[in-house]
Design a protein around this motif. Structure first.
Motif, short mmCIF file in Angstrom:
data_model
loop_
_atom_site.label_atom_id
_atom_site.label_comp_id
_atom_site.label_asym_id
_atom_site.label_seq_id
_atom_site.Cartn_x
_atom_site.Cartn_y
_atom_site.Cartn_z
N UNK A 96 -3.63 -12.59 -7.46
CA UNK A 96 -4.77 -13.15 -8.22
C UNK A 96 -4.27 -13.88 -9.46
N UNK A 97 -3.29 -13.28 -10.14
CA UNK A 97 -2.79 -13.87 -11.38
C UNK A 97 -2.11 -15.22 -11.12
N UNK A 98 -1.24 -15.26 -10.12
CA UNK A 98 -0.54 -16.52 -9.87
C UNK A 98 -1.52 -17.59 -9.35
N UNK A 99 -2.53 -17.15 -8.62
CA UNK A 99 -3.55 -18.11 -8.17
C UNK A 99 -4.23 -18.75 -9.38
N UNK A 100 -4.52 -17.93 -10.38
CA UNK A 100 -5.14 -18.47 -11.60
C UNK A 100 -4.17 -19.40 -12.32
N UNK A 101 -2.89 -19.04 -12.31
CA UNK A 101 -1.91 -19.89 -13.00
C UNK A 101 -1.83 -21.27 -12.37
N UNK A 102 -1.82 -21.30 -11.03
CA UNK A 102 -1.75 -22.62 -10.36
C UNK A 102 -3.04 -23.42 -10.55
N UNK A 103 -4.19 -22.71 -10.52
CA UNK A 103 -5.44 -23.44 -10.75
C UNK A 103 -5.46 -24.02 -12.16
N UNK A 104 -5.01 -23.23 -13.12
CA UNK A 104 -4.96 -23.71 -14.51
C UNK A 104 -4.02 -24.91 -14.61
N UNK A 105 -2.90 -24.83 -13.95
CA UNK A 105 -1.93 -25.93 -13.97
C UNK A 105 -2.57 -27.20 -13.43
N UNK A 106 -3.30 -27.07 -12.34
CA UNK A 106 -3.95 -28.25 -11.75
C UNK A 106 -4.94 -28.88 -12.73
#
Ligand SMILES: Cc1cc2nc3c(=O)[nH]c(=O)nc-3n(C[C@H](O)[C@H](O)[C@H](O)COP(=O)(O)O)c2cc1C
Length: 193
Positions: free
Chosen positions: A115-125
């Motif tokens: 969940x955390x890394x998914x949020x990190x990639x979404x934030x990056x996008x």
């Protein structure tokens, strides 16, 4: 030199329909530990949390909990929940606290991490910066666990443990994309170790 880097950045940042391709996103994502004071757009924050809620979970339990913290004083207290590596949270506009219940879910670490890394990639996008702040197994020099501190600040039930806190904001520290020639391809084994 600066201009060349800018051109390179623009080239890999977006494809011709204005979306960042995943292969570029993974290269661009770096940890950011300095943030501007600009607030996070509510729709962006929702998209980031949506990414967590869509992440795969063991037995489809979706047992994680997330606390979004915007209160400046609480952010400062959270930054002091462990002895090192978290002070920069004091300068972040938002923290997302990732929680799980080890008694309810034997995969709480895995579920929370995905969940955390998914949020990190979404934030990056979205052009936003994040940094994972480890809390599980961390604490203060006097033996107080980070969990104890965090539970007290955010009224978290005793059964819930904190895996990590994501610092989130508009980054103020420029980071270079990951260098292709530094990837540890030697750590990848074909068929046998
Ligand atoms: C499990 C885990 C724990 C981490 N804990 C911290 C931390 O407590 N504080 C911190 O500043 N960065 C932390 N990070 C971020 C790493 O330092 C960072 O990902 C690593 O140095 C690679 O840099 P990059 O993310 O810019 O590619 C953590 C990352 C992971 C995956």
């Amino acid at each position: 030199m600066v201009f060349t880097f800018f051109l390179y950045f623009c080239t890999i940042k977006q494809n011709n329909i204005g979306m960042t391709e995943f292969k570029d996103l993974v290269q661009l994502r770096r940890s950011h530990r300095k943030f501007t004071e600009q607030e996070i757009d509510a729709d962006d924050l929702k998209l980031i949390l949506r990414a967590a809620l869509m992440a795969p979970t063991s037995k489809s339990q979706r047992a994680w909990q997330f606390v979004v913290v915007e209160d400046k004083m609480d952010l400062e207290k959270l930054a002091d929940a462990k002895n090192m590596g978290s002070q920069f949270l004091k300068g972040a506009p938002i923290a997302i606290v990732v929680l799980g219940d080890p008694m309810q879910n034997d995969c709480w670490v895995e579920d929370g991490s995905i969940a955390a890394i998914s949020m990190q990639y979404q934030a990056e996008e979205l052009g936003l910066g994040t940094c994972w702040i480890q809390m599980r197994g961390r604490g203060l020099d006097d033996g107080t666990t980070a969990d104890t501190v965090i539970r007290g600040i955010l009224d978290i039930p005793e059964n819930m443990c904190c895996l990590c806190i994501l610092a989130l904001g508009h980054w103020a520290d420029e980071r270079k994309p990951q260098a292709e020639d530094r990837l540890k391809w030697e750590n990848v084994h074909l068929n046998k170790y």
